[in-house]
Design an enzyme around this catalytic site. Structure first.
Site, short mmCIF file in Angstrom:
data_model
loop_
_atom_site.label_atom_id
_atom_site.label_comp_id
_atom_site.label_asym_id
_atom_site.label_seq_id
_atom_site.Cartn_x
_atom_site.Cartn_y
_atom_site.Cartn_z
CB SER A 1 5.49 -1.63 11.83
OG SER A 1 4.72 -0.02 12.18
CE LYS B 1 -0.43 3.33 5.01
NZ LYS B 1 0.01 3.56 6.36
CG ASN C 1 -1.88 1.10 1.27
OD1 ASN C 1 -1.87 2.03 0.35
ND2 ASN C 1 -2.61 1.44 2.43
CD GLU D 1 -5.62 -1.30 8.62
OE1 GLU D 1 -4.58 -0.95 7.95
OE2 GLU D 1 -6.85 -0.81 8.46
N GLY E 1 2.85 -1.24 4.29
CA GLY E 1 3.01 0.21 4.06
C GLY E 1 4.53 0.77 3.60
N GLY E 2 5.03 1.50 4.41
CA GLY E 2 6.29 1.93 4.24
C GLY E 2 7.24 1.51 3.31
CG HIS F 1 -5.87 1.75 5.30
ND1 HIS F 1 -5.29 2.65 6.17
CD2 HIS F 1 -4.78 1.05 5.31
CE1 HIS F 1 -4.16 2.36 6.34
NE2 HIS F 1 -3.83 1.36 5.90
#
EC number: 5.3.1.1
Length: 261
Positions: free
Chosen positions: A218, A12, A10, A172, A239-240, A100
């Site tokens: 994370s 974002k 994702n 999540e 994510g990141g 989300h």
């Protein structure tokens, strides 16, 4: 039933369409083709990147798929700013993320709206990735399992058993998203098992056995192996770390059962 792991990245609100092309190329270059037999890999870019990603994936015949970060509950009409599932289907999207925690928090989306968006995705042949999760206060109070089961029921309300059997669920914990804090593997397993048990009640035990339940929060190349090794965790919503092509390829390979050579 053996469930093929799914790693979904994702992005974002990051990367323009030029940067999207570079990242997809990096992932495809870094992840040897043999791993795609053992793991499904998808990227979830911003809407403005989707056409560029589609052109690259189709043109180079890449084995990774892609999806959208949201979908409207409406199919068409006077809904300024909304994106129809019909449009996403034309762009070749395989998935659409719904519910989300950032949508629930910043846009005040509730379970009923999430369920309507999941139904809209199905109407257009798109698999919804239905997200649920608890805040830290709920976790600390020891009510996290009940909270997630209740949220799951609400977010799938109105779907048929067959549709539920085709959905992807992403657990999540909100307190772990973008914070560097990660639910322990045993904690992830506890909630994901409860999710699967409830899916069995909402559809059937046979269908629930084939539904992929992901963990998100994370996730990176250092912790993904322990997380996806859990019996009821079938991959990750990343994510990141999904913005780093090499790391995303590495954690995808780990989910497939082996590190990159």
């Amino acid at each position: 039933m053996a469930r093929k792991p799914l790693i979904a990245g994702n992005w974002k609100m990051n990367l323009n369409h030029f940067e999207a092309i570079a990242l997809v190329q990096k992932i495809a270059f870094s992840l040897p083709d043999k791993y795609f037999d053992k793991v499904d890999v998808t990227v979830i870019p911003p809407f403005t990147d989707l056409r560029s990603v589609q052109t690259l994936v189709d043109g180079d015949k890449l084995r990774l798929s892609y999806g959208a970060q949201d979908v409207s509950q409406h199919d068409s009409g006077a809904y300024t700013g909304e994106i129809s599932g019909a449009f996403l289907a034309k762009l070749g999207c395989s998935f659409a993320v719904v519910g989300h925690s950032e949508r629930r928090t910043y846009h005040h989306e509730d379970d009923a709206l999430v369920a309507a968006k999941a139904a809209a995705a199905f109407r257009h042949g798109i698999t919804p990735i239905v997200c649920i999760g608890e805040h830290l206060k709920v976790r600390e109070a020891g009510n996290h399992v009940e909270h997630n089961v209740e949220q799951l029921r609400g977010s799938l309300a109105g779907l048929t058993s067959e549709q539920i059997g085709q959905a992807v669920i992403a657990y999540e914990p909100v307190w772990a998203i973008g914070t560097g804090r990660v639910a322990g593997a045993a904690d992830a397993q506890e909630v994901c098992k409860a999710i699967r048990d409830e899916l069995g009640k909402l559809s059937s035990p046979q269908l629930a056995a084939g539904i992929r339940v992901l963990y998100g929060g994370s996730v990176n190349a250092k912790n993904v192996g322990e997380i996806v090794a859990q019996e009821d965790v079938d991959g990750a919503l990343v994510g990141g770390a999904s913005l780093d092509g090499e790391q995303f390829a590495t954690l995808s390979a780990i989910a497939a059962g082996g590190p990159l050579p």
